[in-house]
Write a protein that holds these residues in place. Structure first.
Motif, mmCIF file in Angstrom:
data_model
loop_
_atom_site.group_PDB
_atom_site.id
_atom_site.type_symbol
_atom_site.label_atom_id
_atom_site.label_comp_id
_atom_site.label_asym_id
_atom_site.label_seq_id
_atom_site.Cartn_x
_atom_site.Cartn_y
_atom_site.Cartn_z
ATOM 1 N N LEU A 439 -12.291 1.927 -5.238
ATOM 2 C CA LEU A 439 -11.521 1.762 -4.002
ATOM 3 C C LEU A 439 -10.231 2.573 -4.026
ATOM 4 C CD1 LEU A 439 -11.981 -2.038 -3.225
ATOM 5 C CD2 LEU A 439 -12.958 -0.086 -2.018
ATOM 6 N N LEU A 440 -9.616 2.675 -5.187
ATOM 7 C CA LEU A 440 -8.423 3.513 -5.299
ATOM 8 C C LEU A 440 -8.771 4.967 -4.988
ATOM 9 C CD1 LEU A 440 -5.483 4.091 -6.063
ATOM 10 C CD2 LEU A 440 -6.203 4.164 -8.464
ATOM 11 N N ASN A 441 -9.892 5.451 -5.538
ATOM 12 C CA ASN A 441 -10.315 6.824 -5.261
ATOM 13 C C ASN A 441 -10.608 7.023 -3.778
ATOM 14 O OD1 ASN A 441 -10.135 7.567 -7.955
ATOM 15 N ND2 ASN A 441 -12.283 7.119 -8.396
ATOM 16 N N ALA A 442 -11.275 6.060 -3.162
ATOM 17 C CA ALA A 442 -11.583 6.162 -1.733
ATOM 18 C C ALA A 442 -10.313 6.147 -0.897
ATOM 19 C CB ALA A 442 -12.505 5.019 -1.309
ATOM 20 N N THR A 443 -9.348 5.331 -1.290
ATOM 21 C CA THR A 443 -8.077 5.271 -0.564
ATOM 22 C C THR A 443 -7.336 6.593 -0.662
ATOM 23 O OG1 THR A 443 -7.909 2.906 -1.037
ATOM 24 C CG2 THR A 443 -5.882 4.024 -0.354
ATOM 25 N N GLN A 444 -7.385 7.227 -1.843
ATOM 26 C CA GLN A 444 -6.746 8.529 -1.998
ATOM 27 C C GLN A 444 -7.445 9.595 -1.167
ATOM 28 O OE1 GLN A 444 -3.780 9.446 -4.150
ATOM 29 N NE2 GLN A 444 -3.745 7.411 -3.274
ATOM 30 N N MET A 445 -8.767 9.563 -1.154
ATOM 31 C CA MET A 445 -9.541 10.577 -0.443
ATOM 32 C C MET A 445 -9.439 10.424 1.077
ATOM 33 S SD MET A 445 -11.490 12.654 -2.523
ATOM 34 C CE MET A 445 -13.245 12.779 -2.326
ATOM 35 N N LEU A 446 -9.263 9.212 1.556
ATOM 36 C CA LEU A 446 -9.284 8.969 3.000
ATOM 37 C C LEU A 446 -7.895 8.706 3.564
ATOM 38 C CD1 LEU A 446 -12.513 6.748 3.189
ATOM 39 C CD2 LEU A 446 -12.307 9.212 3.496
ATOM 40 N N ILE A 447 -7.232 7.678 3.090
ATOM 41 C CA ILE A 447 -5.940 7.293 3.666
ATOM 42 C C ILE A 447 -4.830 8.254 3.249
ATOM 43 C CG2 ILE A 447 -4.247 5.446 3.866
ATOM 44 C CD1 ILE A 447 -6.995 4.947 5.227
ATOM 45 N N GLU A 448 -4.762 8.586 1.966
ATOM 46 C CA GLU A 448 -3.724 9.522 1.515
ATOM 47 C C GLU A 448 -3.925 10.902 2.136
ATOM 48 O OE1 GLU A 448 -0.604 11.496 -0.186
ATOM 49 O OE2 GLU A 448 -0.912 9.326 0.017
ATOM 50 N N ASN A 474 11.395 15.208 4.687
ATOM 51 C CA ASN A 474 11.230 13.839 4.188
ATOM 52 C C ASN A 474 10.838 12.881 5.314
ATOM 53 O OD1 ASN A 474 11.906 14.681 1.650
ATOM 54 N ND2 ASN A 474 13.931 13.735 1.609
ATOM 55 N N GLU A 475 11.496 13.040 6.457
ATOM 56 C CA GLU A 475 11.190 12.166 7.603
ATOM 57 C C GLU A 475 9.759 12.367 8.090
ATOM 58 O OE1 GLU A 475 14.153 13.012 10.532
ATOM 59 O OE2 GLU A 475 15.800 12.271 9.283
ATOM 60 N N LEU A 476 9.309 13.620 8.141
ATOM 61 C CA LEU A 476 7.935 13.893 8.554
ATOM 62 C C LEU A 476 6.940 13.259 7.581
ATOM 63 C CD1 LEU A 476 7.727 17.633 9.736
ATOM 64 C CD2 LEU A 476 7.600 15.568 11.126
ATOM 65 N N LEU A 477 7.252 13.364 6.299
ATOM 66 C CA LEU A 477 6.350 12.838 5.281
ATOM 67 C C LEU A 477 6.277 11.312 5.349
ATOM 68 C CD1 LEU A 477 5.479 11.905 2.272
ATOM 69 C CD2 LEU A 477 4.556 14.057 3.062
ATOM 70 N N LEU A 478 7.428 10.668 5.454
ATOM 71 C CA LEU A 478 7.456 9.203 5.524
ATOM 72 C C LEU A 478 6.763 8.691 6.778
ATOM 73 C CD1 LEU A 478 11.093 8.500 4.259
ATOM 74 C CD2 LEU A 478 8.952 8.022 3.050
ATOM 75 N N SER A 479 6.951 9.419 7.887
ATOM 76 C CA SER A 479 6.285 9.044 9.139
ATOM 77 C C SER A 479 4.772 9.138 8.992
ATOM 78 C CB SER A 479 6.762 9.950 10.272
ATOM 79 O OG SER A 479 6.061 9.684 11.470
ATOM 80 N N ALA A 480 4.285 10.194 8.311
ATOM 81 C CA ALA A 480 2.848 10.365 8.097
ATOM 82 C C ALA A 480 2.293 9.271 7.186
ATOM 83 C CB ALA A 480 2.572 11.739 7.501
ATOM 84 N N GLN A 481 3.058 8.902 6.151
ATOM 85 C CA GLN A 481 2.607 7.833 5.258
ATOM 86 C C GLN A 481 2.552 6.496 5.995
ATOM 87 O OE1 GLN A 481 5.296 8.076 1.896
ATOM 88 N NE2 GLN A 481 3.968 9.513 0.807
ATOM 89 N N LYS A 482 3.540 6.262 6.854
ATOM 90 C CA LYS A 482 3.551 5.012 7.630
ATOM 91 C C LYS A 482 2.352 4.964 8.570
ATOM 92 C CE LYS A 482 6.470 2.095 10.544
ATOM 93 N NZ LYS A 482 7.800 1.942 11.204
ATOM 94 N N PHE A 483 2.032 6.096 9.205
ATOM 95 C CA PHE A 483 0.884 6.166 10.104
ATOM 96 C C PHE A 483 -0.411 5.863 9.357
ATOM 97 C CE2 PHE A 483 -2.572 8.930 11.748
ATOM 98 C CZ PHE A 483 -2.779 8.298 12.970
ATOM 99 N N ALA A 484 -0.542 6.388 8.149
ATOM 100 C CA ALA A 484 -1.786 6.234 7.393
ATOM 101 C C ALA A 484 -1.885 4.863 6.720
ATOM 102 C CB ALA A 484 -1.898 7.335 6.350
ATOM 103 N N TYR A 485 -0.825 4.445 6.032
ATOM 104 C CA TYR A 485 -0.880 3.221 5.230
ATOM 105 C C TYR A 485 -0.486 1.973 6.008
ATOM 106 C CZ TYR A 485 -1.451 6.014 0.961
ATOM 107 O OH TYR A 485 -1.917 6.861 -0.013
#
Length: 598
Positions: A439-448, A474-485
């Protein structure tokens, strides 16, 4: 069983006459063909003959270069003294720019042909290479003038390529201060990042904090590199008449936007399931709420599995033969004939890979096998790559060039087969460890990767206007992580992921990220079909592998009778992962005990 590979079918040594003859032959063909094309392609007479000539000459040149390069790579990976392997690699690399003297004139010639389809049907060799020629025809529409192509190449050497090298040197020399046990330890970046997998939460958190602090030292310089590389890509895409840098990558990857959109839409809709997994992992690790980034890779459960070389061979063969006799026969051949270098030793590099050698119609597999669960799964993965090539090795070398979205088709399926077989035989505690790792691998491949794709998309849009500052990146990256996770990850995210991932700095391949989730869902979709159809699916699977070298993604999907923008296919593959998430959620444990699979 042999634990070291046999390379003698390629060359006996670096001093062999065959190697020297092949190298000289490659140099001679490149030089003479470059000169020949100046007159040969100067008129439109006998176009079918000229197409046949080019297909033959490029097949031969590519075959020689790939054979030479494979030998250099394989020797470098295991030799204690890598000097001669590196020297051969450098000689081959110096020849690569010279190929433009053949490829670019031919692309210009193709661009002038109005009836390519008719010409292709006139010759059996051209029919065999129809996809290769029509794909080149499409690429030819995006060529610049000779002077502009030359100028662009020279400017990239002092532009994007220089920025890439600068960024590599910045990260290679970076150290982080990791505060553990009451003292700071200056730790290389690669070592610091590996501490994300440490057993101790204290160590994981300390490494995370030290890593983020270290990136601040090189953030301004990295931002300049990234702005330069992405700005250049926007300029090149516009000059070549592409709508965006993404369109350039899609053409190279033989995939179209509707297929990409369908794949990502499927992932976006599945985010709530992955968030449940992340929240459950957070609770099991003692967090009251969402999972912080520093615990994303935290190991869970316990692997009580260990394999000898013979155990690994027997288990993989049993699993592969249960899937198909053809797959089992390939793996047996690889084990029995010295195609795998398994034994760790001094001078041998780390990691794993599969190298396909078209000249001898065989593969060689590299792994450092120490008997762990990860070793066994990795070996199955690399054998999958080898099997993929086995289904292509009767083709000409031009028809074996599959793209990244197709590259992991057999490897992920083989990895999944072995993982499922191990899961069925494991203890409850080990089942939980296998499940969480999957599941960790799938989360990295899909959500990350969804986060990275979103970040890079927004980065290109913002970069059209002006260069971005460190804080804006940094703001763009954090926004993308929030959208995904979403609520699955806490506010302790990773704002400097744009620095530590080198693929953002590749000048010739932007959006390096999307082929990975596509490959996972494609392979899982095929696995779902196998579970439904049983042995009747095997011939279709073999046909798909054979088709990947001379087809677009759409063409490969056509073999299945579906369209690549059909979300149902991706959803069928994703359903297998969602079932795993549900099983993970149902795991329970008493205080102080490891979770158990019910």
């Amino acid at each position: 069983m042999e634990l070291r590979w046999d390379l003698s079918l390629i060359y006996d040594s670096f001093d062999s006459k065959a190697l020297k003859d092949d190298l000289n032959r490659a140099k001679h063909l490149i030089q003479t063909t470059t000169q020949h094309y100046k007159t040969f392609l100067s008129d439109m007479e006998n176009p079918a003959y000229k197409l046949v000539y080019h297909v033959n000459i490029i097949n031969e040149i590519n075959g020689l270069l790939l054979k030479l390069n494979s030998y250099a790579r394989l020797r470098k990976s295991v030799d204690e003294d890598k000097t001669r392997a590196k020297k051969l690699e450098e000689e081959i690399q110096q020849l690569m720019p010279s190929l433009n003297g053949i490829n670019i004139p031919f692309l210009r010639y193709l661009n002038q042909l109005d009836h390519l389809d008719e010409l292709i049907q006139s010759q059996p060799l051209l029919i065999e290479h129809q996809f290769f020629l029509t794909d080149l025809k499409e690429q030819s529409c995006h060529l610049l003038s000779d002077d502009m192509e030359l100028l662009l190449g020279e400017m990239q050497e002092t532009g994007s390529y220089a920025f890439e090298q600068l960024h590599n040197s910045l990260t290679d020399s970076l150290t982080a201060d990791v505060y553990i046990g009451g003292e700071n330890k200056a730790t290389p970046l690669s070592v610091t990042r590996n501490l994300a997998y440490a057993q101790s939460q204290e160590v994981r958190k300390a490494a995370y904090k030290g890593e983020l602090k270290a990136y601040r030292k090189i953030a301004a310089a990295s931002a300049a590199c990234l702005n330069g590389i992405k700005g250049e890509a926007i300029t090149i895409a516009k000059a070549r008449n592409f709508a965006s840098p993404l369109d350039m990558t899609l053409l190279d990857s033989r995939i179209d936007k509707p297929a990409l959109d369908a794949m990502f839409a499927t992932i976006i809709e599945a985010r709530p399931h992955f968030r449940k997994y992340l929240l459950k992992k957070a609770a099991l690790l003692g967090h009251n709420g969402a999972l912080p980034f520093y615990d994303l890779y935290a190991p869970m459960g316990h692997f009580d599995l260990h394999f000898t070389y013979e155990d690994a061979r027997d288990f993989i063969l049993e699993t592969f033969y249960a899937f198909s006799e053809d797959l089992g026969n390939y793996a047996k051949k690889a084990f029995d004939n010295g195609w795998i270098d398994m034994e760790p030793r001094d001078g041998k590099e780390s990691g794993s890979f599969c190298c396909n050698i078209h000249a001898i119609r065989q593969s060689r597999i590299f792994i450092n096998f120490t008997g762990t669960f990860y070793n066994l799964v990795t070996l199955a993965h690399e054998l999958g790559h080898g099997y993929h090539y086995e289904k292509l090795n009767h083709q000409t070398i031009l028809n074996t060039d599959y793209t990244m979205p197709m590259a992991e088709t057999a490897s992920i399926l083989c990895q999944s087969l072995v993982t499922e077989a191990l899961f069925e035989k494991a203890s409850s505690e080990t089942k939980f460890a296998i499940l969480e790792n999957d599941l960790l691998n799938a989360t990295q491949m899909l959500i990350e990767i969804l986060a990275r794709y979103t970040f890079e998309t927004n980065l290109f849009e913002k970069r059209k206007e002006k260069p971005l500052t460190v804080s804006q990146l940094n703001e763009l990256l954090l926004s993308a992580q929030k959208f995904a996770y979403g609520n699955g990850m806490s506010d302790e995210k990773h704002p400097f992921m744009w620095i530590c991932k080198p693929h953002y700095y590749f000048p010739d391949f932007h959006f390096y990220n999307f082929p990975y989730p596509f490959a996972l869902l494609f392979s899982k979709g095929l696995l779902a079909m196998y579970k439904q159809e049983g042995k009747a699916f095997i011939p279709k699977f073999e046909e798909i592998l054979t088709a990947t070298g001379s087809n677009s993604v759409r063409g490969v999907f056509g073999i299945l009778g579906i369209q690549p923008e059909d979300k149902c296919f991706y959803e069928n593959g994703l359903r297998l992962i969602i079932e795993q998430i549900d099983l993970f959620i149902s795991a329970s444990c008493k205080e102080g005990e490891s979770p158990q699979i019910p």
